[in-house]
Enzyme design. Sequence first.
Site, PDB file in Angstrom:
ATOM      1  N   CYS A  24      32.896  29.377  32.332  1.00  0.00           N
ATOM      2  CA  CYS A  24      33.769  30.561  32.332  1.00  0.00           C
ATOM      3  C   CYS A  24      33.488  31.489  31.156  1.00  0.00           C
ATOM      4  O   CYS A  24      34.010  32.604  31.098  1.00  0.00           O
ATOM      5  CB  CYS A  24      35.241  30.155  32.351  1.00  0.00           C
ATOM      6  SG  CYS A  24      35.683  29.362  33.896  1.00  0.00           S
ATOM      7  N   HIS A  68      36.924  45.732  41.751  1.00  0.00           N
ATOM      8  CA  HIS A  68      35.505  46.091  41.581  1.00  0.00           C
ATOM      9  C   HIS A  68      35.194  46.590  40.178  1.00  0.00           C
ATOM     10  O   HIS A  68      34.313  47.425  39.982  1.00  0.00           O
ATOM     11  CB  HIS A  68      35.045  47.087  42.661  1.00  0.00           C
ATOM     12  CG  HIS A  68      34.826  46.413  43.976  1.00  0.00           C
ATOM     13  ND1 HIS A  68      35.871  46.036  44.784  1.00  0.00           N
ATOM     14  CD2 HIS A  68      33.693  46.010  44.588  1.00  0.00           C
ATOM     15  CE1 HIS A  68      35.384  45.430  45.849  1.00  0.00           C
ATOM     16  NE2 HIS A  68      34.064  45.391  45.761  1.00  0.00           N
ATOM     17  N   GLU A 134      42.602  32.470  41.380  1.00  0.00           N
ATOM     18  CA  GLU A 134      41.182  32.743  41.112  1.00  0.00           C
ATOM     19  C   GLU A 134      40.310  32.184  42.223  1.00  0.00           C
ATOM     20  O   GLU A 134      39.308  32.771  42.587  1.00  0.00           O
ATOM     21  CB  GLU A 134      40.754  32.076  39.796  1.00  0.00           C
ATOM     22  CG  GLU A 134      40.997  32.928  38.593  1.00  0.00           C
ATOM     23  CD  GLU A 134      40.334  32.352  37.343  1.00  0.00           C
ATOM     24  OE1 GLU A 134      40.386  33.025  36.321  1.00  0.00           O
ATOM     25  OE2 GLU A 134      39.783  31.236  37.373  1.00  0.00           O
TER      26      GLU A 134
HETATM   27 ZN   LIG Z   1      36.531  33.121  36.079  1.00  0.00          ZN
END
Ligand SMILES: [Zn+2]
Length: 145
Positions: A24, A68, A134
């Site tokens: 991450c 975006h 997520e």
């Molecule tokens: Zn992430």
Amino acid sequence: MNLQVVRRIHFSAGHRLVGHEGACAYLHGHNYVVFIHATGDLDSVGRVIDFAVLKERVGGWILENWDHGFIVAAHDDDTRRALAAFSSHGLKQKAFVLDRNPTAENMAHFLAREVSPKVLGGTGVRVVKIVVQETENCSAECVVE
Ligand SMILES: [Zn+2]
């Protein structure tokens, strides 16, 4: 009686987590799903708020600022420099500077505490919970006390 409505919003964005021990920390992105939980008195039609209004106000903010784009922590100097270099080469890149690391937890908190009260002002409706997903398996919730 406590009635809540829930509106689901999809968006895609890039981020990275400063200080993360694993993958991450790399620049990457997610197809996020946000669930907006709102409450308020019923109107004459019998609604807390029209679902379209939640989409337009909260979803509209997300689409304008995050969708975006790249969500970058204010203290992430390396990524901010990289994004600036990208722009200085004439390449278009949408970026949003968040005052904290863009974890699902921090994004949920920011949407619940800062964005929602502002964009829903005057509707009489308040957001009581934001869920930021997520992935299918991982999400964070911010419950407004
Ligand atoms: Zn992430």
